[in-house]
Design a protein around this motif. Structure first.
Motif, PDB file in Angstrom:
ATOM      1  N   ARG A   1      -1.994   3.406 -30.101  1.00  0.00           N
ATOM      2  CA  ARG A   1      -1.458   4.608 -30.766  1.00  0.00           C
ATOM      3  C   ARG A   1      -0.308   4.259 -31.703  1.00  0.00           C
ATOM      4  O   ARG A   1      -0.068   4.927 -32.690  1.00  0.00           O
ATOM      5  N   PHE A   2       0.389   3.172 -31.352  1.00  0.00           N
ATOM      6  CA  PHE A   2       1.547   2.776 -32.165  1.00  0.00           C
ATOM      7  C   PHE A   2       1.133   2.033 -33.442  1.00  0.00           C
ATOM      8  O   PHE A   2       1.885   2.005 -34.425  1.00  0.00           O
ATOM      9  N   LEU A   3      -0.094   1.465 -33.456  1.00  0.00           N
ATOM     10  CA  LEU A   3      -0.507   0.588 -34.569  1.00  0.00           C
ATOM     11  C   LEU A   3      -0.279   1.168 -35.977  1.00  0.00           C
ATOM     12  O   LEU A   3       0.130   0.434 -36.879  1.00  0.00           O
ATOM     13  N   PRO A   4      -0.527   2.497 -36.210  1.00  0.00           N
ATOM     14  CA  PRO A   4      -0.300   3.015 -37.564  1.00  0.00           C
ATOM     15  C   PRO A   4       1.130   2.797 -38.054  1.00  0.00           C
ATOM     16  O   PRO A   4       1.375   2.697 -39.264  1.00  0.00           O
ATOM     17  N   ALA A   5       2.060   2.680 -37.118  1.00  0.00           N
ATOM     18  CA  ALA A   5       3.456   2.490 -37.523  1.00  0.00           C
ATOM     19  C   ALA A   5       3.675   1.110 -38.153  1.00  0.00           C
ATOM     20  O   ALA A   5       4.632   0.918 -38.912  1.00  0.00           O
ATOM     21  N   LEU A   6       2.782   0.140 -37.856  1.00  0.00           N
ATOM     22  CA  LEU A   6       2.983  -1.194 -38.434  1.00  0.00           C
ATOM     23  C   LEU A   6       2.893  -1.151 -39.959  1.00  0.00           C
ATOM     24  O   LEU A   6       3.642  -1.839 -40.658  1.00  0.00           O
ATOM     25  N   SER A   7       1.988  -0.323 -40.481  1.00  0.00           N
ATOM     26  CA  SER A   7       1.884  -0.204 -41.949  1.00  0.00           C
ATOM     27  C   SER A   7       3.158   0.422 -42.516  1.00  0.00           C
ATOM     28  O   SER A   7       3.640   0.036 -43.588  1.00  0.00           O
TER      29      SER A   7
ATOM     30  N   ARG B   1       9.329   9.102 -27.276  1.00  0.00           N
ATOM     31  CA  ARG B   1       8.623   8.441 -26.182  1.00  0.00           C
ATOM     32  C   ARG B   1       7.514   7.540 -26.704  1.00  0.00           C
ATOM     33  O   ARG B   1       7.279   6.465 -26.185  1.00  0.00           O
ATOM     34  N   ASP B   2       6.821   7.992 -27.745  1.00  0.00           N
ATOM     35  CA  ASP B   2       5.700   7.188 -28.253  1.00  0.00           C
ATOM     36  C   ASP B   2       6.131   6.189 -29.340  1.00  0.00           C
ATOM     37  O   ASP B   2       5.311   5.472 -29.865  1.00  0.00           O
ATOM     38  N   TRP B   3       7.424   6.172 -29.649  1.00  0.00           N
ATOM     39  CA  TRP B   3       7.986   5.257 -30.651  1.00  0.00           C
ATOM     40  C   TRP B   3       7.530   5.569 -32.079  1.00  0.00           C
ATOM     41  O   TRP B   3       7.799   4.808 -33.004  1.00  0.00           O
ATOM     42  N   LEU B   4       6.801   6.646 -32.287  1.00  0.00           N
ATOM     43  CA  LEU B   4       6.302   6.929 -33.646  1.00  0.00           C
ATOM     44  C   LEU B   4       7.327   7.717 -34.450  1.00  0.00           C
ATOM     45  O   LEU B   4       8.005   8.600 -33.915  1.00  0.00           O
ATOM     46  N   PRO B   5       7.445   7.413 -35.749  1.00  0.00           N
ATOM     47  CA  PRO B   5       8.302   8.212 -36.623  1.00  0.00           C
ATOM     48  C   PRO B   5       7.837   9.670 -36.672  1.00  0.00           C
ATOM     49  O   PRO B   5       6.655   9.954 -36.418  1.00  0.00           O
TER      50      PRO B   5
ATOM     51  N   ASP C   1      -0.722   3.703 -49.022  1.00  0.00           N
ATOM     52  CA  ASP C   1      -2.167   3.654 -48.804  1.00  0.00           C
ATOM     53  C   ASP C   1      -2.502   3.769 -47.321  1.00  0.00           C
ATOM     54  O   ASP C   1      -3.571   3.382 -46.888  1.00  0.00           O
ATOM     55  N   PHE C   2      -1.553   4.279 -46.533  1.00  0.00           N
ATOM     56  CA  PHE C   2      -1.866   4.474 -45.113  1.00  0.00           C
ATOM     57  C   PHE C   2      -1.716   5.944 -44.749  1.00  0.00           C
ATOM     58  O   PHE C   2      -1.072   6.713 -45.456  1.00  0.00           O
ATOM     59  N   ASP C   3      -2.341   6.274 -43.611  1.00  0.00           N
ATOM     60  CA  ASP C   3      -2.419   7.660 -43.170  1.00  0.00           C
ATOM     61  C   ASP C   3      -1.091   8.087 -42.529  1.00  0.00           C
ATOM     62  O   ASP C   3      -0.569   7.396 -41.651  1.00  0.00           O
ATOM     63  N   LEU C   4      -0.582   9.221 -42.975  1.00  0.00           N
ATOM     64  CA  LEU C   4       0.691   9.696 -42.422  1.00  0.00           C
ATOM     65  C   LEU C   4       0.494  10.677 -41.268  1.00  0.00           C
ATOM     66  O   LEU C   4       1.472  11.092 -40.632  1.00  0.00           O
ATOM     67  N   THR C   5      -0.758  11.043 -41.009  1.00  0.00           N
ATOM     68  CA  THR C   5      -1.012  12.058 -39.963  1.00  0.00           C
ATOM     69  C   THR C   5      -0.395  11.703 -38.605  1.00  0.00           C
ATOM     70  O   THR C   5       0.140  12.593 -37.935  1.00  0.00           O
ATOM     71  N   PRO C   6      -0.450  10.407 -38.174  1.00  0.00           N
ATOM     72  CA  PRO C   6       0.128  10.123 -36.850  1.00  0.00           C
ATOM     73  C   PRO C   6       1.627  10.436 -36.759  1.00  0.00           C
ATOM     74  O   PRO C   6       2.165  10.518 -35.664  1.00  0.00           O
ATOM     75  N   PHE C   7       2.290  10.589 -37.917  1.00  0.00           N
ATOM     76  CA  PHE C   7       3.740  10.813 -37.902  1.00  0.00           C
ATOM     77  C   PHE C   7       4.093  12.290 -38.087  1.00  0.00           C
ATOM     78  O   PHE C   7       5.262  12.660 -38.182  1.00  0.00           O
ATOM     79  N   SER C   8       3.072  13.132 -38.206  1.00  0.00           N
ATOM     80  CA  SER C   8       3.319  14.538 -38.499  1.00  0.00           C
ATOM     81  C   SER C   8       4.133  15.208 -37.385  1.00  0.00           C
ATOM     82  O   SER C   8       3.878  14.974 -36.201  1.00  0.00           O
ATOM     83  N   PRO C   9       5.120  16.035 -37.747  1.00  0.00           N
ATOM     84  CA  PRO C   9       5.916  16.709 -36.712  1.00  0.00           C
ATOM     85  C   PRO C   9       5.054  17.599 -35.825  1.00  0.00           C
ATOM     86  O   PRO C   9       5.428  17.881 -34.695  1.00  0.00           O
TER      87      PRO C   9
END
Ligand SMILES: Cc1cc2nc3c(=O)[nH]c(=O)nc-3n(C[C@H](O)[C@H](O)[C@H](O)COP(=O)(O)OP(=O)(O)OC[C@H]3O[C@@H](n4cnc5c(N)ncnc54)[C@H](O)[C@@H]3O)c2cc1C
Length: 375
Positions: free
Chosen positions: A66-72, A320-324, A367-375
């Motif tokens: 789940r955290f992988l999108p944050a690497l981009s 908790r999930d470390w995501l922005p 060029d990466f998806d921002l959806t995982p970071f959506s409030p």
């Protein structure tokens, strides 16, 4: 009436103000205390690109996926750190000599290997090192370490100069940077926000919430409910010594980040818990200090004779999930979050750049998806 009001004068707020001002947007930044006075000016200055080892081990593979999108997001931010120096015409002491995580046991090495596999899948060029390769890359690392991994993208910058440099540049482009303005209340009125502060009332078409550990309180003023966390942690710095540590060094044994600054001092941290005193202020924990220094010496024994000159505590913002948390609140159109947890210094330029676009109704240049970071 201002176009965009940015709340918070840390790295998130200052980068946002600069990107907005450089696109000609009318922007005011409000800071309740001093610019760069909290986490952004007290941190270790590591530029992180890899999955952090402690949460990887603690939370497991599902968390990591789940955290992988944050690497981009972090890789993009590090690219912006490099570009910022020339754009701001400021020396932010950015250097990217790589991040080195070292293992002492076979099990730790296996953890590093499986983490590297995930990172490689996500496009990060993590290189595994056996003992001999480790000694070649970093002869200063203890002979007791059996291997490790090098993440070439990682490095460091100077947190004492970074956010103020972005703020100065924003000001040079017409942005207003106002310290001593604590936001006390936010009301929505038709298509605008009315913001009451300790130093007067402001009207704004849009708001960027870059208030760090206070971001949840500000979001709540417009009906938002966000999982903001805050933890007191600590850091130490040594006297200056001749160049010895080239990389940003981590240990797979225990929490550690260790790096040498341009001034020659060694910054030793890794997220060791500090203590909250009776008034809620963060204070250095002697136990964390001794455990932090013990792991540092296991990894770089030649530091044994180097004196620590200062240790300090500050509060890091988490989720908790470390995501922005980046983007507009559904419950309050026009109110945008710029919140990067745990590694918010690294993520500062990316958060600022992306939110500056979103606030203007433009697609961010990524060029990466921002959806995982959506409030
Ligand atoms: C000891 C330590 C070491 C760290 N090491 C690293 C590292 O090596 N690398 C890394 O990437 N990250 C690191 N971090 C994390 C990083 O420092 C933070 O994630 C980042 O600085 C957060 O930036 P920010 O601008 O969002 O928040 P902050 O720097 O906290 O800024 C928020 C600002 O908002 C202001 N504010 C709050 N409420 C209001 C209000 N009501 N009105 C007006 N202003 C308000 C505050 O006064 C503050 O100045 C570390 C953190 C700590 C504490």
């Amino acid at each position: 009436m201002v176009d965009v009001l940015v709340i918070g004068g840390g790295i998130a707020g200052c980068t946002t103000a600069w990107y907005l001002a450089s696109e000609g947007v009318d922007v005011i930044l409000l800071e309740k205390g001093e610019l760069n006075g909290l986490a952004s000016g007290s941190n270790a200055g590591s530029l992180h690109a890899q999955i952090q080892h402690e949460p990887y081990v603690e939370y497991g593979a599902n968390w990591s996926k789940r955290f992988l999108p944050a690497l981009s997001f972090y890789a993009y931010s590090i690219d912006l750190w490099l570009k910022a120096e020339s754009a701001l015409q400021a020396d932010l002491e950015v250097s990217l000599d790589g991040g080195l995580i070292v293992a002492e046991t076979g099990q730790q090495m296996r953890n590093i290997e499986s983490k590297a596999e995930l990172e490689q899948q996500a496009g990060l060029a993590t290189v595994l090192l056996d003992g001999a390769a480790l000694r070649e890359v970093a002869p200063y690392i203890s002979q007791d370490m059996c291997g490790g991994a090098l993440c070439p993208l990682e490095g460091k910058a100077n947190p004492l100069v970074a956010a103020p440099a972005f703020a100065r540049a924003a000001k040079g482009l017409g942005g207003k940077i106002l310290s001593g303005h604590e936001v006390l209340n936010i009301r929505r009125r038709k298509n605008e926000f009315v913001v009451e502060t300790s130093n007067g009332t402001f009207q704004a078409r849009r708001i960027v919430n870059a208030a760090g550990i206070n971001a949840g309180v500000l979001a709540a003023m417009v009906g938002g409910k966000l999982p903001i966390q805050a933890f007191p942690i600590q850091l130490s710095v040594t006297e200056p010594v001749a160049p010895v540590v080239r990389h940003l060094v981590y240990s797979a044994e225990s929490m550690l980040t260790l790096k040498q600054t341009r001034a020659g001092t060694i910054l030793i941290g890794g997220g060791w818990p500090a203590i909250s005193d009776r008034n809620g202020r963060a204070q250095v924990s002697a136990e964390s200090l001794s455990r932090n220094l013990a792991v540092a010496l296991r990894v770089v024994p030649s530091l044994a004779d180097v004196n620590i000159v200062r240790s300090w505590a500050a509060v890091v913002n988490g989720t908790r999930d470390w995501l922005p948390i980046i983007g507009e609140l559904n419950c309050a159109p026009g109110f945008f979050m710029n919140y990067v947890p745990w590694m918010g210094f690294t993520g500062g330029p990316a958060g600022g750049r992306i939110v500056a676009s979103l606030v203007q109704g433009k697609a961010p240049p990524v060029d990466f998806d921002l959806t995982p970071f959506s409030p």
